[in-house]
Design an enzyme around this catalytic site. Structure first.
Site: not given
Ligand SMILES: NC(=O)c1ccc[n+]([C@@H]2O[C@H](COP(=O)([O-])OP(=O)(O)OC[C@H]3O[C@@H](n4cnc5c(N)ncnc54)[C@H](O)[C@@H]3O)[C@@H](O)[C@H]2O)c1
Length: 254
Positions: A136, A149
């Protein structure tokens, strides 16, 4: 199945993983091994599959090492080789820094799970095999309420670089894709939560979000799948240990 190219895709039921599966499903001489928690959704779209590739589906929690060992043991005995691994399964939960349960869940799926699957595939991978990990842009940057995350995605980027060096003598490549703003169930769910907090409709929050993006649109998961196809190709043999951003330019904007 000796001449067949075997491709394992995690998180193949939805979003980016599914687009990757659909992309490769057109290829003759290819066998897809599709893994996801959501077996019903996997089977729903594979039942409609018309492409040239053969498919098999398995319900698999990438955080469950014992179950994965059994699965990959069986795959190894039956299929012999895995030529391409695409690690797309992941979860995105916001958290307060005090929330240890969420930390454990996100790290166990996104980071441990990605590494478990990779580690179990490696003994089955021949020379010139390919590994593509879905990280990401939060594998490069921080974001409020996203400690777990962000840590998991930074971890995937670090793992990608180190593993690429381990397997380089076998001509195996390992790369990470760093997406953002890809139009998938994960993004829509995230925006729905934000719409609820802001007290506006989901359509409105999507319009607001697109206005802030340089391309003024979300990126389609098929566009990420095209990048995966390139990284999995013979032509990409010199590309390894890289983190390739697909975010429509948002990460470089002011
Ligand atoms: N959509 C985006 O904008 C975006 C941005 C950055 C990174 N990513 C990353 O890309 C990857 C794919 O995201 P997406 O948007 O397609 O998400 P998605 O939620 O739409 O699809 C993820 C798939 O992974 C599966 N999955 C979740 N946990 C699993 C587990 N423990 N074991 C097996 N399967 C599991 C889900 O069932 C689902 O089918 C993720 O790793 C995500 O973090 C996506």
């Amino acid at each position: 199945m000796t001449d067949t190219r075997t491709i394992v895709i995690t998180g193949a039921a939805k979003g980016i993983g599914r687009a990757v599966a659909e992309n490769f499903a057109a290829d003759a001489g290819t066998h897809l091994v599709l893994l996801d928690l959501d077996l019903r959704e996997l089977q729903r779209w594979t039942a409609e599959h018309q492409g040239a590739a053969t498919l098999e589906t398995h319900v698999a929690d990438i955080a469950d090492l014992a179950a994965l060992r059994g699965l990959f043991d069986e795959l190894g005995k039956r299929l012999g080789y895995i030529h391409v691994l695409v690690n797309s399964a992941g979860i995105c939960n916001e958290n307060e820094p005090e929330d240890l349960d969420n930390w454990q869940r996100v790290i166990s799926v996104n980071l441990n799970g990605t590494f478990y699957v990779t580690s179990l595939c490696l003994p089955l991978m021949p020379k010139h095999a390919r590994i593509v990990n879905m990280a990401s842009i939060l594998g490069r940057a921080g974001k409020v309420r996203n400690t777990a995350y962000c840590a998991s995605k930074h971890g995937i980027v670090g793992m990608t670089k180190a593993l690429a060096l381990d397997v380089a003598p076998r001509q195996i490549t390992v790369n990470a894709i760093l997406p953002a703003w890809i139009d998938t169930p994960m993004l829509r769910q995230e925006l729905a939560v934000q719409a609820g907090i802001a007290g506006i409709s989901e359509e409105q929050i999507q319009r607001n979000a697109k206005k802030k993006l340089p391309l003024r649109r979300f990126i389609q998961s098929e566009e990420v799948a095209a990048l995966v196809r390139y990284l999995a190709s013979a032509e990409a043999g010199g590309v390894t240990a890289q983190s390739l951003v697909i975010d429509g330019g948002v990460g470089l904007g002011m």
